[in-house]
Design a protein around this motif. Structure first.
Motif, short mmCIF file in Angstrom:
data_model
loop_
_atom_site.label_atom_id
_atom_site.label_comp_id
_atom_site.label_asym_id
_atom_site.label_seq_id
_atom_site.Cartn_x
_atom_site.Cartn_y
_atom_site.Cartn_z
N ALA A 26 0.81 -1.22 0.00
CA ALA A 26 0.00 0.00 0.00
C ALA A 26 0.85 1.27 0.00
N LEU A 29 0.03 4.27 -2.25
CA LEU A 29 -1.22 4.92 -1.87
C LEU A 29 -1.02 5.78 -0.63
N SER A 33 -1.39 9.81 -0.09
CA SER A 33 -2.16 10.44 0.99
C SER A 33 -1.35 11.52 1.69
N ASN A 123 -17.44 8.19 -2.52
CA ASN A 123 -16.28 7.47 -1.98
C ASN A 123 -16.55 6.96 -0.57
N TYR A 127 -16.41 3.07 0.39
CA TYR A 127 -15.48 2.62 1.42
C TYR A 127 -16.23 1.78 2.46
N VAL A 214 -5.12 -3.11 1.19
CA VAL A 214 -4.73 -2.21 0.10
C VAL A 214 -5.94 -1.45 -0.44
N ARG A 215 -7.07 -2.14 -0.55
CA ARG A 215 -8.27 -1.47 -1.04
C ARG A 215 -8.74 -0.39 -0.06
N SER A 217 -6.79 1.28 1.85
CA SER A 217 -5.81 2.36 1.66
C SER A 217 -6.16 3.21 0.44
N TYR A 218 -6.67 2.56 -0.60
CA TYR A 218 -7.14 3.28 -1.79
C TYR A 218 -8.29 4.21 -1.42
N TYR A 219 -9.26 3.70 -0.65
CA TYR A 219 -10.40 4.54 -0.27
C TYR A 219 -9.98 5.64 0.70
N LEU A 221 -7.10 7.25 0.55
CA LEU A 221 -6.55 8.29 -0.32
C LEU A 221 -7.67 9.10 -0.97
N HIS A 222 -8.69 8.41 -1.46
CA HIS A 222 -9.75 9.10 -2.16
C HIS A 222 -10.74 9.78 -1.22
#
Length: 233
Positions: A26, A29, A33, A123, A127, A214-215, A217-219, A221-222
């Motif tokens: 991650a 990402l 952030s 988002n 999430y 990881v997913r 962590s993606y959310y 960031l967004h």
């Protein structure tokens, strides 16, 4: 790096834990952030207050579900020490965070009526849906992995930002919340829980746990981008 130590035929071998693997995968990402304009401007004091207000309203939706998920995961966990921590998270483990949020809402005059009139942004909705998916379609292990970035990323952000702080009082209080000893202790406990759950998991389940982390962590960031743009449907 946290490592698990094994001794094989007199040779000590250090092995990365599952949370080490998660954080490594991650990392891009997380760096995004740390470098996001929302975070940069929060630190310099240049972040428009309306964007911070929008963040707080969306984060309220998120934290409600985040708390609920702690209890739902605990219902499916057998280990008593893990159950205790998760049930505490469902009933107010991070009271200091909640107290600060309440003060923020008061300072910024965010009323219950305004909250009701603000729908959950795409988002934030995605999430939360992801975390429930990891529990109900996945497993309690994967759901715990999905919760971890909300602890760990914020704790790392707090530690990175605390040295310079922010010239805006409410932003400084936000930073201090996530550098606090109480939040750091909760973060370290959650990391240990995920490592414990990962150690007893099958390889395919371990991979799914890493993916869940990881997913999330993606959310995360967004989430900054969602607030920065005041994202709407």
């Amino acid at each position: 790096m946290t490592v698990k130590i094994r001794q094989l035929k007199g040779v000590i071998v250090t092995m990365p834990t599952i949370t080490d693997q998660m954080k490594q995968q991650a990392e891009p990402l997380w760096q995004a952030s740390f470098n996001h304009p929302f975070i940069k401007e929060l630190s310099t004091g240049q972040l428009p207050m309306e964007e911070f207000r929008y963040y707080l309203k969306q984060d309220r939706y998120y934290l409600q579900n985040f708390s609920t998920l702690h209890g739902k995961i605990a219902d499916q966990i057998k280990d008593q020490s893990i159950k205790k921590f998760l049930y505490a998270g469902a009933t107010g483990l991070n009271d200091s965070e909640k107290d600060v949020r309440t003060e923020f809402f008061q300072q910024l005059a965010i009323t219950p009526a305004e909250i009701r009139q603000t729908p959950m942004a795409p988002n934030a909705y995605n999430y939360v849906s992801h975390m429930y998916h990891e529990l109900y379609v996945g497993s309690p292990r994967r759901a715990c992995a999905a919760l971890l970035p909300c602890y760990w990323l914020y704790n790392d952000l707090g530690k990175q930002l605390i040295n310079n702080g922010s010239p805006v009082k409410i932003y400084q209080e936000f930073i201090e919340t996530y550098d606090s000893p109480e939040f750091t202790e909760a973060t370290n406990t959650m990391i240990s829980i995920v490592d414990q759950l990962g150690e007893s998991a099958e390889p395919d389940e371990q991979k799914a746990m890493v993916t869940a982390f990881v997913r999330s962590s993606y959310y995360e960031l967004h989430f900054w981008e969602m607030a920065y743009e005041e994202q709407k449907w």
